[in-house]
Design an enzyme around this catalytic site. Sequence first.
Site, mmCIF file in Angstrom:
data_model
loop_
_atom_site.group_PDB
_atom_site.id
_atom_site.type_symbol
_atom_site.label_atom_id
_atom_site.label_comp_id
_atom_site.label_asym_id
_atom_site.label_seq_id
_atom_site.Cartn_x
_atom_site.Cartn_y
_atom_site.Cartn_z
ATOM 1 N N GLY A 46 42.965 112.929 -16.602
ATOM 2 C CA GLY A 46 42.832 113.005 -15.185
ATOM 3 C C GLY A 46 43.180 111.518 -14.536
ATOM 4 N N GLN A 51 42.997 105.009 -8.560
ATOM 5 C CA GLN A 51 43.026 104.398 -9.527
ATOM 6 C C GLN A 51 44.484 103.617 -9.986
ATOM 7 O OE1 GLN A 51 41.218 107.755 -12.010
ATOM 8 N NE2 GLN A 51 40.560 106.059 -13.140
ATOM 9 N N CYS A 94 36.852 106.183 -18.995
ATOM 10 C CA CYS A 94 37.669 106.102 -17.538
ATOM 11 C C CYS A 94 38.837 105.144 -17.691
ATOM 12 C CB CYS A 94 36.541 105.436 -16.327
ATOM 13 S SG CYS A 94 37.214 105.548 -14.873
ATOM 14 N N LEU A 95 39.835 105.603 -17.213
ATOM 15 C CA LEU A 95 40.929 104.682 -17.289
ATOM 16 C C LEU A 95 41.001 103.212 -16.488
ATOM 17 C CD1 LEU A 95 44.093 107.171 -17.202
ATOM 18 C CD2 LEU A 95 42.966 106.365 -19.056
ATOM 19 N N HIS A 136 34.454 114.068 -12.354
ATOM 20 C CA HIS A 136 34.779 112.784 -12.715
ATOM 21 C C HIS A 136 35.664 112.183 -11.588
ATOM 22 C CE1 HIS A 136 35.638 109.114 -15.682
ATOM 23 N NE2 HIS A 136 36.421 109.129 -14.644
ATOM 24 N N GLU A 137 36.837 113.022 -11.391
ATOM 25 C CA GLU A 137 37.938 112.765 -10.422
ATOM 26 C C GLU A 137 37.538 112.793 -8.985
ATOM 27 O OE1 GLU A 137 40.030 111.221 -11.699
ATOM 28 O OE2 GLU A 137 39.824 111.671 -13.817
ATOM 29 N N HIS A 140 35.559 109.765 -7.911
ATOM 30 C CA HIS A 140 36.576 108.525 -7.838
ATOM 31 C C HIS A 140 36.820 108.587 -6.134
ATOM 32 C CE1 HIS A 140 37.429 106.385 -11.372
ATOM 33 N NE2 HIS A 140 37.753 107.374 -12.067
HETATM 34 O O1 K1U Z 1 39.763 109.517 -14.336
HETATM 35 C C1 K1U Z 1 39.871 108.786 -15.309
HETATM 36 O O2 K1U Z 1 39.435 107.721 -15.457
HETATM 37 C C2 K1U Z 1 40.653 109.536 -16.324
HETATM 38 C C3 K1U Z 1 39.578 109.892 -17.379
HETATM 39 C C4 K1U Z 1 39.120 111.216 -17.135
HETATM 40 C C5 K1U Z 1 37.988 111.883 -18.044
HETATM 41 C C6 K1U Z 1 38.150 111.968 -19.375
HETATM 42 C C7 K1U Z 1 36.961 112.305 -20.213
HETATM 43 C C8 K1U Z 1 35.810 112.725 -19.512
HETATM 44 C C9 K1U Z 1 35.871 112.720 -17.967
HETATM 45 C C10 K1U Z 1 36.787 112.522 -17.491
HETATM 46 C C11 K1U Z 1 40.434 110.030 -18.869
HETATM 47 O O3 K1U Z 1 41.216 110.728 -18.970
HETATM 48 S S1 K1U Z 1 39.585 108.971 -19.775
HETATM 49 C C12 K1U Z 1 40.738 109.009 -21.451
HETATM 50 C C13 K1U Z 1 40.419 110.259 -22.112
HETATM 51 O O4 K1U Z 1 39.478 111.060 -22.042
HETATM 52 C C14 K1U Z 1 41.556 111.155 -23.059
HETATM 53 C C15 K1U Z 1 42.719 110.495 -23.390
HETATM 54 C C16 K1U Z 1 43.623 111.193 -24.246
HETATM 55 C C17 K1U Z 1 43.239 112.357 -24.773
HETATM 56 C C18 K1U Z 1 42.153 112.953 -24.371
HETATM 57 C C19 K1U Z 1 41.191 112.360 -23.498
HETATM 58 ZN ZN ZN Z 2 37.735 107.507 -14.348
#
Ligand code: K1U
Ligand code: ZN
Length: 173
Positions: A46, A51, A94-95, A136-137, A140
Amino acid sequence: MTIRPLVILPDPKLRLVSEPVKEITDEIRKLADDMLETMYDAPGVGLAAIQIGVPLRVVTMDVSKSESEHQPLVLINPEVTWASEEKRVYEEGCLSIPEYYEEVERPDRVRFRYMNLNGEIVEQDAEALMATCVQHEIDHLNGVLFIDHLSKLKRDRVMTKFKKAAKRETSGA
Ligand code: K1U
Ligand code: ZN
């Protein structure tokens, strides 16, 4: 499509409340394309526009398992219209807070409404990772981070770590 730099904690932009999109323009379509490119590159499931430094209520998501068959979603002005009483604990990342993962409790299932890039209003149900991700999004978009759902002790530790890292980066140390 362009991969844009991610906004990283403790950047205060992450605390902004994003503005609703009034009209689907070419600029919004380009923003969505760049967000998808940036999200897949990270990689993430996401991304909210803030971001990449854009305070507009635009989210991209793809919770599909297969890397060869992307299922991209672009959500304009998304909102949760119903949330289950039952909760689920999911390990979130979270990225904008790289390499930090922690368990967060949120409603297990949600119904959410958004506008797609064709200007249509869509209402959809979500469970499991998708339910977690959409919450989560949308957080944000309201300047809320997943660390805000943790204890003050954990949140303070993360903030201190990322503030120190940012200081080291600006001093060139
Ligand atoms: O919003 C963001 O920072 C993105 C975040 C979203 C998220 C992930 C997990 C739970 C809730 C919200 C991410 O994508 S973090 C990276 C991640 O979880 C992932 C990356 C590659 C493959 C699978 C998952
Ligand atoms: Zn995030």
